[in-house]
Scaffold this motif. Structure first.
Motif, PDB file in Angstrom:
ATOM      1  N   ALA A  36       1.029  -1.193  -0.018  1.00 57.60           N
ATOM      2  CA  ALA A  36      -0.129   0.161   0.033  1.00 57.60           C
ATOM      3  C   ALA A  36       0.749   1.116  -0.039  1.00 57.60           C
ATOM      4  CB  ALA A  36      -0.837  -0.043   1.201  1.00 57.60           C
ATOM      5  N   GLU A  37       0.273   2.235  -0.127  1.00 55.63           N
ATOM      6  CA  GLU A  37       0.814   3.807  -0.264  1.00 55.63           C
ATOM      7  C   GLU A  37       1.115   3.872   1.326  1.00 55.63           C
ATOM      8  OE1 GLU A  37       1.766   5.240  -2.869  1.00 55.63           O
ATOM      9  OE2 GLU A  37       0.716   3.756  -4.021  1.00 55.63           O
ATOM     10  N   ASN A  38       2.279   4.856   1.485  1.00 55.42           N
ATOM     11  CA  ASN A  38       2.556   5.279   2.802  1.00 55.42           C
ATOM     12  C   ASN A  38       1.354   5.897   3.392  1.00 55.42           C
ATOM     13  OD1 ASN A  38       4.957   4.374   2.830  1.00 55.42           O
ATOM     14  ND2 ASN A  38       5.948   6.335   2.060  1.00 55.42           N
ATOM     15  N   HIS A  39       0.711   6.864   2.827  1.00 55.98           N
ATOM     16  CA  HIS A  39      -0.406   7.613   3.498  1.00 55.98           C
ATOM     17  C   HIS A  39      -1.576   6.776   3.870  1.00 55.98           C
ATOM     18  CE1 HIS A  39      -2.945   8.019  -0.020  1.00 55.98           C
ATOM     19  NE2 HIS A  39      -1.895   7.840  -0.609  1.00 55.98           N
ATOM     20  N   SER A  40      -2.043   5.884   3.019  1.00 59.04           N
ATOM     21  CA  SER A  40      -3.037   4.851   3.524  1.00 59.04           C
ATOM     22  C   SER A  40      -2.581   3.927   4.698  1.00 59.04           C
ATOM     23  CB  SER A  40      -3.308   3.752   2.279  1.00 59.04           C
ATOM     24  OG  SER A  40      -2.937   4.275   1.330  1.00 59.04           O
ATOM     25  N   ILE A  41      -1.288   3.636   4.854  1.00 56.46           N
ATOM     26  CA  ILE A  41      -0.734   2.843   6.060  1.00 56.46           C
ATOM     27  C   ILE A  41      -1.075   3.693   7.249  1.00 56.46           C
ATOM     28  CG2 ILE A  41       1.083   1.938   7.290  1.00 56.46           C
ATOM     29  CD1 ILE A  41       0.158  -0.111   5.135  1.00 56.46           C
ATOM     30  N   GLU A  42      -0.734   5.129   7.258  1.00 53.80           N
ATOM     31  CA  GLU A  42      -0.993   6.127   8.270  1.00 53.80           C
ATOM     32  C   GLU A  42      -2.324   5.821   8.750  1.00 53.80           C
ATOM     33  OE1 GLU A  42       0.699   9.845   7.757  1.00 53.80           O
ATOM     34  OE2 GLU A  42       2.629   8.827   7.068  1.00 53.80           O
ATOM     35  N   GLN A  43      -3.474   6.135   7.780  1.00 49.51           N
ATOM     36  CA  GLN A  43      -4.682   6.212   8.060  1.00 49.51           C
ATOM     37  C   GLN A  43      -5.300   4.822   8.747  1.00 49.51           C
ATOM     38  OE1 GLN A  43      -6.355   7.061   4.222  1.00 49.51           O
ATOM     39  NE2 GLN A  43      -6.256   9.157   4.572  1.00 49.51           N
ATOM     40  N   VAL A  44      -4.869   3.704   8.164  1.00 45.67           N
ATOM     41  CA  VAL A  44      -5.278   2.330   8.735  1.00 45.67           C
ATOM     42  C   VAL A  44      -4.706   2.193  10.293  1.00 45.67           C
ATOM     43  CG1 VAL A  44      -4.614  -0.040   8.818  1.00 45.67           C
ATOM     44  CG2 VAL A  44      -5.564   1.026   6.718  1.00 45.67           C
ATOM     45  N   THR A  45      -3.381   2.644  10.458  1.00 43.05           N
ATOM     46  CA  THR A  45      -2.926   2.456  11.727  1.00 43.05           C
ATOM     47  C   THR A  45      -3.825   3.378  12.673  1.00 43.05           C
ATOM     48  OG1 THR A  45      -0.571   2.392  10.675  1.00 43.05           O
ATOM     49  CG2 THR A  45      -0.629   2.903  13.079  1.00 43.05           C
ATOM     50  N   LYS A  46      -4.050   4.759  12.438  1.00 41.37           N
ATOM     51  CA  LYS A  46      -5.059   5.685  13.109  1.00 41.37           C
ATOM     52  C   LYS A  46      -6.123   4.960  13.530  1.00 41.37           C
ATOM     53  CE  LYS A  46      -3.364  10.007  11.631  1.00 41.37           C
ATOM     54  NZ  LYS A  46      -3.556  11.220  10.686  1.00 41.37           N
ATOM     55  N   GLN A  47      -6.835   4.118  12.506  1.00 46.19           N
ATOM     56  CA  GLN A  47      -8.356   3.459  12.826  1.00 46.19           C
ATOM     57  C   GLN A  47      -8.029   2.143  13.699  1.00 46.19           C
ATOM     58  OE1 GLN A  47     -10.465   3.024   9.162  1.00 46.19           O
ATOM     59  NE2 GLN A  47     -11.221   4.997   9.990  1.00 46.19           N
ATOM     60  N   LEU A  48      -6.784   1.557  13.458  1.00 54.12           N
ATOM     61  CA  LEU A  48      -6.689   0.320  14.185  1.00 54.12           C
ATOM     62  C   LEU A  48      -6.467   0.732  15.879  1.00 54.12           C
ATOM     63  CD1 LEU A  48      -3.659  -1.685  12.363  1.00 54.12           C
ATOM     64  CD2 LEU A  48      -6.112  -2.524  13.063  1.00 54.12           C
ATOM     65  N   TYR A  49      -5.881   1.916  16.096  1.00 54.27           N
ATOM     66  CA  TYR A  49      -5.882   2.173  17.339  1.00 54.27           C
ATOM     67  C   TYR A  49      -7.257   2.609  18.017  1.00 54.27           C
ATOM     68  CZ  TYR A  49      -0.673   2.654  18.443  1.00 54.27           C
ATOM     69  OH  TYR A  49       0.718   2.226  18.491  1.00 54.27           O
ATOM     70  N   LYS A  50      -8.211   2.950  17.334  1.00 51.10           N
ATOM     71  CA  LYS A  50      -9.694   3.076  17.900  1.00 51.10           C
ATOM     72  C   LYS A  50     -10.214   1.879  18.271  1.00 51.10           C
ATOM     73  CE  LYS A  50     -10.385   7.149  15.199  1.00 51.10           C
ATOM     74  NZ  LYS A  50     -10.712   7.981  13.880  1.00 51.10           N
ATOM     75  N   LEU A  51      -9.738   0.699  17.642  1.00 50.60           N
ATOM     76  CA  LEU A  51     -10.388  -0.643  17.937  1.00 50.60           C
ATOM     77  C   LEU A  51     -10.121  -0.915  19.524  1.00 50.60           C
ATOM     78  CD1 LEU A  51      -9.684  -2.937  14.895  1.00 50.60           C
ATOM     79  CD2 LEU A  51     -11.694  -1.713  15.409  1.00 50.60           C
ATOM     80  N   ILE A  52     -10.793  -1.410  20.479  1.00 53.42           N
ATOM     81  CA  ILE A  52     -10.542  -1.881  21.526  1.00 53.42           C
ATOM     82  C   ILE A  52      -9.773  -3.058  21.468  1.00 53.42           C
ATOM     83  CG2 ILE A  52     -12.275  -0.947  23.033  1.00 53.42           C
ATOM     84  CD1 ILE A  52     -13.880  -3.636  22.699  1.00 53.42           C
ATOM     85  N   ASN A  53      -9.244  -3.408  22.533  1.00 48.26           N
ATOM     86  CA  ASN A  53      -8.366  -4.736  22.339  1.00 48.26           C
ATOM     87  C   ASN A  53      -6.798  -4.489  21.612  1.00 48.26           C
ATOM     88  OD1 ASN A  53     -11.096  -6.316  21.670  1.00 48.26           O
ATOM     89  ND2 ASN A  53     -10.577  -6.297  23.850  1.00 48.26           N
ATOM     90  N   ILE A  54      -6.683  -3.473  21.113  1.00 48.45           N
ATOM     91  CA  ILE A  54      -5.373  -3.246  20.540  1.00 48.45           C
ATOM     92  C   ILE A  54      -4.530  -2.306  21.358  1.00 48.45           C
ATOM     93  CG2 ILE A  54      -4.166  -2.171  18.533  1.00 48.45           C
ATOM     94  CD1 ILE A  54      -5.841  -3.783  17.202  1.00 48.45           C
ATOM     95  N   ILE A  55      -3.218  -3.167  21.783  1.00 48.82           N
ATOM     96  CA  ILE A  55      -2.269  -2.911  22.470  1.00 48.82           C
ATOM     97  C   ILE A  55      -1.229  -1.773  22.010  1.00 48.82           C
ATOM     98  CG2 ILE A  55      -0.535  -3.211  24.273  1.00 48.82           C
ATOM     99  CD1 ILE A  55      -2.310  -6.238  24.376  1.00 48.82           C
ATOM    100  N   LYS A  56      -0.713  -2.286  20.813  1.00 45.84           N
ATOM    101  CA  LYS A  56       0.419  -1.337  20.274  1.00 45.84           C
ATOM    102  C   LYS A  56       0.668  -1.945  18.791  1.00 45.84           C
ATOM    103  CE  LYS A  56       5.438  -0.572  20.637  1.00 45.84           C
ATOM    104  NZ  LYS A  56       6.660  -1.177  21.161  1.00 45.84           N
TER     105      LYS A  56
END
Lengths: 160, 160
Positions: free
Chosen positions: B52-72
């Motif tokens: 994927a493109e760099n900027h899409s990865i950044e967006q997904v990372t932000k969204q992942l952090y919003k999920l509960i049960n995600i530590i790091k």
């Protein structure tokens, strides 16, 4: 009871999410999951280990077959497979503890893949029992990081 | 561009489906995914490889952090990691072709893990390039089955 399930799927976006979603909706916790392409780039294989009753597994299998992009589902017979897992373990090590750690690594026929001033990284391949035994012996030194691939398996003999 | 993402999650039913679902809703195809427990049984690590493109990865990372049960969540720097994959390959082999296959296996420091009348099962550990090269050399003999764990990775040095 632990079940090892091998699922051949088309290598398309969303297939993995569908498979994982089906197991999660039924309340199964997936012990481990490994997915990679096969010798055909258009086909991926998902190897799952789940803890469940026999009849629940049958139901899930039936439901999996209803998903599009699923090619084949197989529950593997633990008595007739080679199962393997790869694990990377980073352990605290200094000049004092390094010789003892190296000795353990040799006994397990594991490999050192990185050395730093205060740590060693170890690669080990094997079944759960072997990996767990090594982990247990390394714990007193201080495990900094442990990454498992999850189990993969292949049926013995020429049958496919 | 390929990205290797390491996600620490609570070892609970449904977490994997949520993570995979998030990537699939954004149209990412996951090249490989490996999930297993860490040294703490309550925490699992998911190692993903996505294109994927760099900027899409950044967006997904932000969204992942919003999920509960995600530590790091960590994107791993390819220049500073040890990456490994485990592959089982079952290849057609008879008394005529076996010596040549064994020679190739030795050169790659791979291991034979099962022998049958008409096949051999080979275990190899390494990075993509090594695995792909072995696969290429074994293809003419007839690959019966190929199972990959997907890539795992660990940062070099003592840092965690």
């Amino acid at each position: 009871m632990k079940h090892i399930i091998s699922v051949l799927v088309e290598n398309k976006s969303g297939v993995l999410a569908k498979v994982a979603g089906l197991f999660s909706r039924r309340g199964f916790n997936i012990d481990s999951l490994a997915v990679g392409t096969t010798d055909d780039m258009n086909i991926s294989r998902i190897t799952l280990v789940v803890n469940a009753e026999n009849h629940s597994i049958e139901q899930v299998t039936k439901q999996l077959y209803k998903l599009i992009n699923i090619i084949k589902i197989q529950e593997l017979d633990p008595g007739n497979i080679v199962e393997r897992e790869l694990v990377l373990i980073k352990v605290s090590a200094d000049s004092r503890t390094r010789p003892e750690i190296l000795e353990i690594v040799n006994i397990f026929r594991a490999n050192i893949v990185d050395v730093a001033k205060k740590s060693l990284m170890i690669e080990i391949t094997g079944n759960n029992r072997k990996v767990d035994a090594l982990e247990e012996l390394l714990k007193p030194f201080g495990i900094l990081e442990l990454v498992r691939t999850g189990k993969i398996a292949c049926t013995r003999g020429s049958k496919y």
